[in-house]
Write an enzyme that holds these catalytic residues in place. Structure first.
Site, PDB file in Angstrom:
ATOM      1  N   HIS A 187       0.821  -1.212   0.000  1.00 26.62           N
ATOM      2  CA  HIS A 187       0.000   0.000   0.000  1.00 26.62           C
ATOM      3  C   HIS A 187       0.856   1.264   0.000  1.00 26.62           C
ATOM      4  CE1 HIS A 187      -3.342  -2.741   0.888  1.00 26.62           C
ATOM      5  NE2 HIS A 187      -3.983  -1.862   0.141  1.00 26.62           N
ATOM      6  N   GLU A 426     -11.774 -10.194  -4.886  1.00 26.37           N
ATOM      7  CA  GLU A 426     -10.329 -10.233  -4.635  1.00 26.37           C
ATOM      8  C   GLU A 426      -9.912 -11.514  -3.914  1.00 26.37           C
ATOM      9  OE1 GLU A 426      -9.235  -6.759  -2.341  1.00 26.37           O
ATOM     10  OE2 GLU A 426     -11.007  -6.901  -1.086  1.00 26.37           O
ATOM     11  N   ASP A 450      -4.968  -8.101  -4.375  1.00 28.31           N
ATOM     12  CA  ASP A 450      -5.198  -9.226  -3.468  1.00 28.31           C
ATOM     13  C   ASP A 450      -5.541 -10.494  -4.237  1.00 28.31           C
ATOM     14  OD1 ASP A 450      -4.675  -8.412  -0.841  1.00 28.31           O
ATOM     15  OD2 ASP A 450      -6.446  -7.148  -0.861  1.00 28.31           O
ATOM     16  N   CYS A 497     -10.191  -2.480 -10.166  1.00 25.11           N
ATOM     17  CA  CYS A 497      -9.592  -1.351  -9.442  1.00 25.11           C
ATOM     18  C   CYS A 497      -8.225  -1.688  -8.867  1.00 25.11           C
ATOM     19  CB  CYS A 497     -10.524  -0.853  -8.342  1.00 25.11           C
ATOM     20  SG  CYS A 497     -10.813  -2.080  -7.068  1.00 25.11           S
TER      21      CYS A 497
END
Ligand code: PEP
Ligand code: MG
Length: 538
Positions: A187, A426, A450, A497
């Site tokens: 992240h 995900e 993920d 996304c």
């Protein structure tokens, strides 16, 4: 000139001075001192500097997120000027002959404990503020920097930056960053891309470089310390090419995302905090495909209130006007941690207590967020989406909670709107049962970060495994295809996304599969539009 090579987290060139950033202390030990007046003046200088920082932060926050949210920095400033607080520190230094660092640390602990023991919830929350101001004074006393107080226009060097530190970096102040640790799908890297900050990891950092001139090359993944004139010229030329490219892409604003063969696709932006909405608007994003709502929690030292969340979501919805804003509910856990959630250390955090699992077991927390989202929905085109889903039962339980929330809002006469529901795809489980899940919701958004991690059983955080982490793996691509087919067959829109949405080598493949929407970092929207417009599938 020293050249250190690492790996690319985000492209771009930064030229400027290095600012070395160290993580702040854990615990300060007491030391006996001989000259209390010198020690006390050290504290006073640090306190003055901390107040200057807070005044600046207040101004910045006021502009970025509004007066209400900025108030916290004003509260910190007032606490720092509190007479009892200062005299407790003074007493430890002047009568007990203790070092300034320990005096501040111990006073902070004592004050935080007594605030935490109070009845009043508002006063209890001040315990966290005390810890925060103590951290600030101590890092100044120690000559270290806070993530929010790094010198203007510098290249940050740090062993590691956590997602909550990265979210606090101000794009207008930061030229780039280089770290020792951090993988491309972490992240921290995602935030660097969202904020369009050139970033490189895998660099053996030295504190000695603090203040030196450097070039961070986010294209080749290298750091040049005290670069030669010829390197400087070469990199300045590259920077100019970058600016020219941006101008070329800006000419595509207002144009359609349509391929040469007439296929249309939506291009949305992923955002993490309020400042990134402006980037999304500036880059002509068709909507917000993923608002990672957890970062509004991570940037704070205590749980945000319903009003704070409501104001933040309303601001985003209003700035986007009629365009869609997909808010993903809290996806905390794994690498996205903050102390006030009190999450236990786990053996396998990516497979652990995270995302929707926390929301479905701490329903009060979930309801507060849902109330804020539904209320903000009244002021714009908001949809809500849920992370880490593995079953239809989870979705049905979520719907029950939403019904309770809407009922309560109606009873309280608070305006809200019924929202479209979506889930993140995900987990491999959600791919396999995507035909059934599609009947439960209005849209899917495929989280390839993920999905790759769980499909390939590879920790996305581990830089040692990067050579195995292949989002182009046929298992991942076939999963995407399956989800699009199952979604469409059952009346569900399908977007992507995860970071793969921005991979232009796959744009044609995604169009062919029938993907409805790609959501990428704001700065990448126009590049994808350019790519879409060049594609001819005939
Ligand atoms: C993903 O997993 O692809 C995703 C978009 O969510 P996050 O990166 O926040 O886990
Ligand atoms: Mg995810």
């Amino acid at each position: 000139m020293i050249i250190i090579r690492g790996k690319v987290l985000n492209e771009g060139i930064a030229i400027g001075r290095i600012s070395y950033f160290e993580h702040t202390f854990q615990e300060i030990k007491p030391n006996k001192i001989t000259d209390p007046s010198i020690e006390f003046s050290k504290f006073e200088i640090a306190k003055t500097k901390a107040i200057e920082e807070l005044t600046e932060l207040y101004e910045k926050a006021r502009i970025d997120v509004g007066e209400d949210h900025a108030m916290i920095f004003d509260i910190h400033r007032m606490l720092m000027e509190d007479e009892d607080f200062i005299s407790a520190i003074e007493d430890k230094i002047k009568t007990q002959y203790l070092n300034a660092g320990y005096a501040v640390f111990k006073t902070g602990e004592d004050f935080a404990d007594s605030f935490a023991a109070m009845e009043d919830e508002y006063m209890q929350e001040r315990a966290i503020d005390i810890k925060d101001i103590v951290k600030r004074i101590l890092s100044i006393l120690d000559g270290k920097k806070n993530a929010g107080s790094i010198e203007d226009m510098s290249i940050i060097l740090s062993q590691e930056l956590t997602p909550s530190e990265t979210i606090q970096l101000d794009r207008k102040k930061i030229l780039g960053f280089a770290t020792k640790y951090g993988s491309a799908s972490s992240h921290t890297a995602i935030l660097a891309r969202a904020k369009n900050i050139p970033a490189v990891s895998g660099i053996d950092i030295s504190k000695e470089w603090d203040g030196k001139t450097a070039i961070l090359d986010g294209y080749e993944g290298a750091l040049y310390i005290e670069p030669s004139d010829s390197i400087l010229k070469e990199k300045q030329k590259r920077q100019k090419q970058e600016r020219d490219k941006r101008e070329r892409l800006f000419a595509l604003k207002g144009k359609e995302n349509i391929s040469k063969c007439g296929k249309k696709i939506e291009i949305f932006a992923n955002i993490n905090d309020l400042s990134e909405v402006d980037e999304a608007v500036e880059n002509d994003a068709g909507g917000i495909g993923l608002l990672r709502s957890e970062f509004l929690y991570l940037a704070k030292e205590a749980l945000p209130t319903e009003e704070e969340l409501f104001n933040a979501y309303k601001t985003v919805a209003e700035k986007m006007g009629e365009k869609k804003v997909i808010i993903r509910t809290l996806d905390i856990g794994a690498d996205k941690l903050t102390s006030y959630f009190d999450l236990e250390k786990e053996e396998n955090p990516a497979l652990g207590y995270r995302g929707i699992r926390i929301c479905l077991t701490r329903t009060e927390l979930f309801k507060t967020q849902l109330r804020a989202i539904y209320r903000a929905g009244y002021y714009g085109n908001i949809s809500v989406m849920f992370p880490m889903i593995i079953s239809c039962q989870e979705v049905r339980r979520i719907k029950e909670i939403i019904n309770e929330v809407m009922k309560q809002l109606s009873e309280q006469n608070l305006p809200y709107r019924k929202l479209e529901l979506g889930i993140m795809i995900e987990t491999p489980a959600s791919v396999i049962i995507s035909d059934e899940l599609a009947k439960e919701v209005n849209f899917f958004s495929i989280g390839t970060n993920d999905l790759t991690q769980y499909t390939l059983a590879i920790d996305r955080q581990n830089p040692r495994l990067e050579e195995f982490y292949h989002p182009h793996h046929p298992a991942v691509l076939r999963s995407i295809e399956t989800v699009v087919k199952n979604g469409h067959k059952n009346g569900c829109q399908v977007g992507i996304c995860g970071e793969l949405a921005a991979d232009t080598s796959l744009t044609g493949t995604f169009i062919k599969m029938g993907v409805d929407e790609l959501s990428v970092s704001p700065a990448l929207v126009l590049g994808i539009r350019e790519k879409v417009r060049s594609i001819d599938l005939r």
